[in-house]
Design a protein around this motif. Structure first.
Motif, PDB file in Angstrom:
ATOM      1  N   GLN A   1      34.029  37.449  43.253  1.00 47.71           N
ATOM      2  CA  GLN A   1      33.722  37.953  44.593  1.00 47.71           C
ATOM      3  C   GLN A   1      34.997  38.317  45.341  1.00 47.71           C
ATOM      4  O   GLN A   1      35.073  39.355  45.983  1.00 47.71           O
ATOM      5  CB  GLN A   1      32.926  36.908  45.380  1.00 47.71           C
ATOM      6  CG  GLN A   1      31.519  36.765  44.917  1.00 47.71           C
ATOM      7  CD  GLN A   1      30.720  38.020  45.205  1.00 47.71           C
ATOM      8  OE1 GLN A   1      30.345  38.269  46.330  1.00 47.71           O
ATOM      9  NE2 GLN A   1      30.480  38.810  44.186  1.00 47.71           N
ATOM     10  N   MET A   2      36.002  37.469  45.250  1.00 46.54           N
ATOM     11  CA  MET A   2      37.271  37.753  45.927  1.00 46.54           C
ATOM     12  C   MET A   2      37.953  38.970  45.314  1.00 46.54           C
ATOM     13  O   MET A   2      38.473  39.825  46.033  1.00 46.54           O
ATOM     14  CB  MET A   2      38.175  36.521  45.841  1.00 46.54           C
ATOM     15  CG  MET A   2      39.425  36.660  46.650  1.00 46.54           C
ATOM     16  SD  MET A   2      39.011  36.786  48.378  1.00 46.54           S
ATOM     17  CE  MET A   2      40.606  37.108  49.051  1.00 46.54           C
ATOM     18  N   PHE A   3      37.929  39.065  43.982  1.00 48.33           N
ATOM     19  CA  PHE A   3      38.535  40.222  43.327  1.00 48.33           C
ATOM     20  C   PHE A   3      37.815  41.506  43.722  1.00 48.33           C
ATOM     21  O   PHE A   3      38.463  42.515  44.032  1.00 48.33           O
ATOM     22  CB  PHE A   3      38.511  40.050  41.807  1.00 48.33           C
ATOM     23  CG  PHE A   3      39.030  41.259  41.092  1.00 48.33           C
ATOM     24  CD1 PHE A   3      40.387  41.505  41.045  1.00 48.33           C
ATOM     25  CD2 PHE A   3      38.172  42.151  40.490  1.00 48.33           C
ATOM     26  CE1 PHE A   3      40.888  42.628  40.405  1.00 48.33           C
ATOM     27  CE2 PHE A   3      38.647  43.273  39.844  1.00 48.33           C
ATOM     28  CZ  PHE A   3      40.011  43.513  39.796  1.00 48.33           C
ATOM     29  N   LEU A   4      36.501  41.495  43.727  1.00 54.96           N
ATOM     30  CA  LEU A   4      35.750  42.709  44.080  1.00 54.96           C
ATOM     31  C   LEU A   4      35.950  43.091  45.536  1.00 54.96           C
ATOM     32  O   LEU A   4      35.969  44.279  45.875  1.00 54.96           O
ATOM     33  CB  LEU A   4      34.268  42.522  43.757  1.00 54.96           C
ATOM     34  CG  LEU A   4      33.933  42.479  42.271  1.00 54.96           C
ATOM     35  CD1 LEU A   4      32.461  42.146  42.069  1.00 54.96           C
ATOM     36  CD2 LEU A   4      34.290  43.788  41.599  1.00 54.96           C
ATOM     37  N   PHE A   5      36.102  42.096  46.419  1.00 57.58           N
ATOM     38  CA  PHE A   5      36.385  42.430  47.815  1.00 57.58           C
ATOM     39  C   PHE A   5      37.742  43.105  47.941  1.00 57.58           C
ATOM     40  O   PHE A   5      37.889  44.119  48.629  1.00 57.58           O
ATOM     41  CB  PHE A   5      36.333  41.184  48.701  1.00 57.58           C
ATOM     42  CG  PHE A   5      36.766  41.471  50.104  1.00 57.58           C
ATOM     43  CD1 PHE A   5      35.950  42.177  50.954  1.00 57.58           C
ATOM     44  CD2 PHE A   5      37.994  41.049  50.564  1.00 57.58           C
ATOM     45  CE1 PHE A   5      36.351  42.462  52.251  1.00 57.58           C
ATOM     46  CE2 PHE A   5      38.408  41.316  51.849  1.00 57.58           C
ATOM     47  CZ  PHE A   5      37.583  42.036  52.695  1.00 57.58           C
ATOM     48  N   LEU A   6      38.758  42.538  47.279  1.00 52.64           N
ATOM     49  CA  LEU A   6      40.087  43.160  47.335  1.00 52.64           C
ATOM     50  C   LEU A   6      40.059  44.551  46.718  1.00 52.64           C
ATOM     51  O   LEU A   6      40.691  45.481  47.224  1.00 52.64           O
ATOM     52  CB  LEU A   6      41.115  42.278  46.624  1.00 52.64           C
ATOM     53  CG  LEU A   6      41.491  40.999  47.345  1.00 52.64           C
ATOM     54  CD1 LEU A   6      42.366  40.134  46.453  1.00 52.64           C
ATOM     55  CD2 LEU A   6      42.196  41.307  48.649  1.00 52.64           C
ATOM     56  N   TYR A   7      39.310  44.701  45.629  1.00 52.78           N
ATOM     57  CA  TYR A   7      39.213  46.021  44.991  1.00 52.78           C
ATOM     58  C   TYR A   7      38.494  47.013  45.897  1.00 52.78           C
ATOM     59  O   TYR A   7      38.854  48.187  45.946  1.00 52.78           O
ATOM     60  CB  TYR A   7      38.497  45.903  43.642  1.00 52.78           C
ATOM     61  CG  TYR A   7      38.447  47.206  42.909  1.00 52.78           C
ATOM     62  CD1 TYR A   7      39.589  47.737  42.342  1.00 52.78           C
ATOM     63  CD2 TYR A   7      37.260  47.921  42.802  1.00 52.78           C
ATOM     64  CE1 TYR A   7      39.555  48.943  41.675  1.00 52.78           C
ATOM     65  CE2 TYR A   7      37.213  49.122  42.143  1.00 52.78           C
ATOM     66  CZ  TYR A   7      38.367  49.624  41.571  1.00 52.78           C
ATOM     67  OH  TYR A   7      38.330  50.824  40.917  1.00 52.78           O
TER      68      TYR A   7
ATOM     69  N   ILE B   1      32.165  32.862  39.877  1.00 49.94           N
ATOM     70  CA  ILE B   1      31.507  33.641  40.934  1.00 49.94           C
ATOM     71  C   ILE B   1      32.418  33.832  42.145  1.00 49.94           C
ATOM     72  O   ILE B   1      32.616  34.965  42.584  1.00 49.94           O
ATOM     73  CB  ILE B   1      30.142  33.011  41.311  1.00 49.94           C
ATOM     74  CG1 ILE B   1      29.156  33.254  40.173  1.00 49.94           C
ATOM     75  CG2 ILE B   1      29.611  33.587  42.617  1.00 49.94           C
ATOM     76  CD1 ILE B   1      27.817  32.614  40.380  1.00 49.94           C
ATOM     77  N   PRO B   2      33.022  32.784  42.725  1.00 48.26           N
ATOM     78  CA  PRO B   2      33.936  33.040  43.848  1.00 48.26           C
ATOM     79  C   PRO B   2      35.160  33.856  43.443  1.00 48.26           C
ATOM     80  O   PRO B   2      35.643  34.687  44.218  1.00 48.26           O
ATOM     81  CB  PRO B   2      34.354  31.646  44.321  1.00 48.26           C
ATOM     82  CG  PRO B   2      33.372  30.720  43.746  1.00 48.26           C
ATOM     83  CD  PRO B   2      32.828  31.357  42.514  1.00 48.26           C
ATOM     84  N   TYR B   3      35.650  33.651  42.213  1.00 50.16           N
ATOM     85  CA  TYR B   3      36.806  34.414  41.743  1.00 50.16           C
ATOM     86  C   TYR B   3      36.477  35.910  41.690  1.00 50.16           C
ATOM     87  O   TYR B   3      37.237  36.743  42.196  1.00 50.16           O
ATOM     88  CB  TYR B   3      37.232  33.919  40.362  1.00 50.16           C
ATOM     89  CG  TYR B   3      38.367  34.709  39.771  1.00 50.16           C
ATOM     90  CD1 TYR B   3      39.674  34.433  40.142  1.00 50.16           C
ATOM     91  CD2 TYR B   3      38.144  35.733  38.868  1.00 50.16           C
ATOM     92  CE1 TYR B   3      40.732  35.152  39.623  1.00 50.16           C
ATOM     93  CE2 TYR B   3      39.189  36.461  38.343  1.00 50.16           C
ATOM     94  CZ  TYR B   3      40.480  36.167  38.717  1.00 50.16           C
ATOM     95  OH  TYR B   3      41.513  36.893  38.204  1.00 50.16           O
TER      96      TYR B   3
ATOM     97  N   ALA C   1      48.577  35.637  40.811  1.00 52.61           N
ATOM     98  CA  ALA C   1      48.266  34.227  41.077  1.00 52.61           C
ATOM     99  C   ALA C   1      47.271  33.688  40.050  1.00 52.61           C
ATOM    100  O   ALA C   1      47.361  32.527  39.635  1.00 52.61           O
ATOM    101  CB  ALA C   1      47.705  34.066  42.488  1.00 52.61           C
ATOM    102  N   SER C   2      46.338  34.532  39.616  1.00 49.43           N
ATOM    103  CA  SER C   2      45.380  34.110  38.591  1.00 49.43           C
ATOM    104  C   SER C   2      46.081  33.828  37.273  1.00 49.43           C
ATOM    105  O   SER C   2      45.779  32.843  36.591  1.00 49.43           O
ATOM    106  CB  SER C   2      44.317  35.191  38.374  1.00 49.43           C
ATOM    107  OG  SER C   2      43.630  35.436  39.561  1.00 49.43           O
ATOM    108  N   ALA C   3      47.001  34.697  36.899  1.00 42.85           N
ATOM    109  CA  ALA C   3      47.752  34.490  35.661  1.00 42.85           C
ATOM    110  C   ALA C   3      48.572  33.204  35.734  1.00 42.85           C
ATOM    111  O   ALA C   3      48.640  32.443  34.759  1.00 42.85           O
ATOM    112  CB  ALA C   3      48.652  35.689  35.385  1.00 42.85           C
TER     113      ALA C   3
END
Length: 131
Positions: free
Chosen positions: A81-87, A77-79, A19-21
């Motif tokens: 944070q969401m990536f690190l949570f999923l990771y 920052i929110p991007y 989705a980011s891409a």
């Protein structure tokens, strides 16, 4: 062997990156085409000066005048944070899920600091006996 939560975490990371891409493609490729069409439209019909401006127009002008680094921080920052949570959902230990999110990380660090202060106070109250 991965459990269900880890598999869903990796699927979430993959979909998030996909989705980011797609969002980056839209912003940098399709938006360029829209800008060309908008410029052609403005060149054909010059804008007449308006007497009063609306609050939405003045808000847009003020927001667009913000520097690029501020917009980068606002979206990054929110991007991240969401990536690190999923990771973190891909970890084998479920107790470590969410530790990389800033509010949770700060709470854990503050809690550890308070327990260390309490422990050092208890140790200083104890009197050591030399024998």
């Amino acid at each position: 062997m991965m459990n269900f939560r880890q598999r869903m975490g990796w699927i979430g990371v993959g979909l998030y990156l996909l989705a980011s891409a797609a969002a980056f493609y839209y912003v940098f490729e399709i938006n360029e085409t829209y800008n060309k069409l908008a410029l052609e439209h403005i060149q054909q019909h010059p804008k007449e000066p308006q007497e009063g401006t609306t609050w939405t127009h003045s808000l847009k002008v003020r927001l667009l005048s913000l520097p690029f680094w501020l917009w980068t921080i606002i979206f990054l920052i929110p991007y991240l944070q969401m990536f690190l949570f999923l990771y973190s959902c891909t970890r084998a230990d479920p107790k470590t899920v969410g530790y990389c999110i800033i509010p949770i990380c700060l709470a854990v660090i503050c809690n550890r600091h308070q327990t260390l202060v309490k422990a050092s106070n208890q140790i200083s109250r104890l009197q050591l006996i030399d024998t």
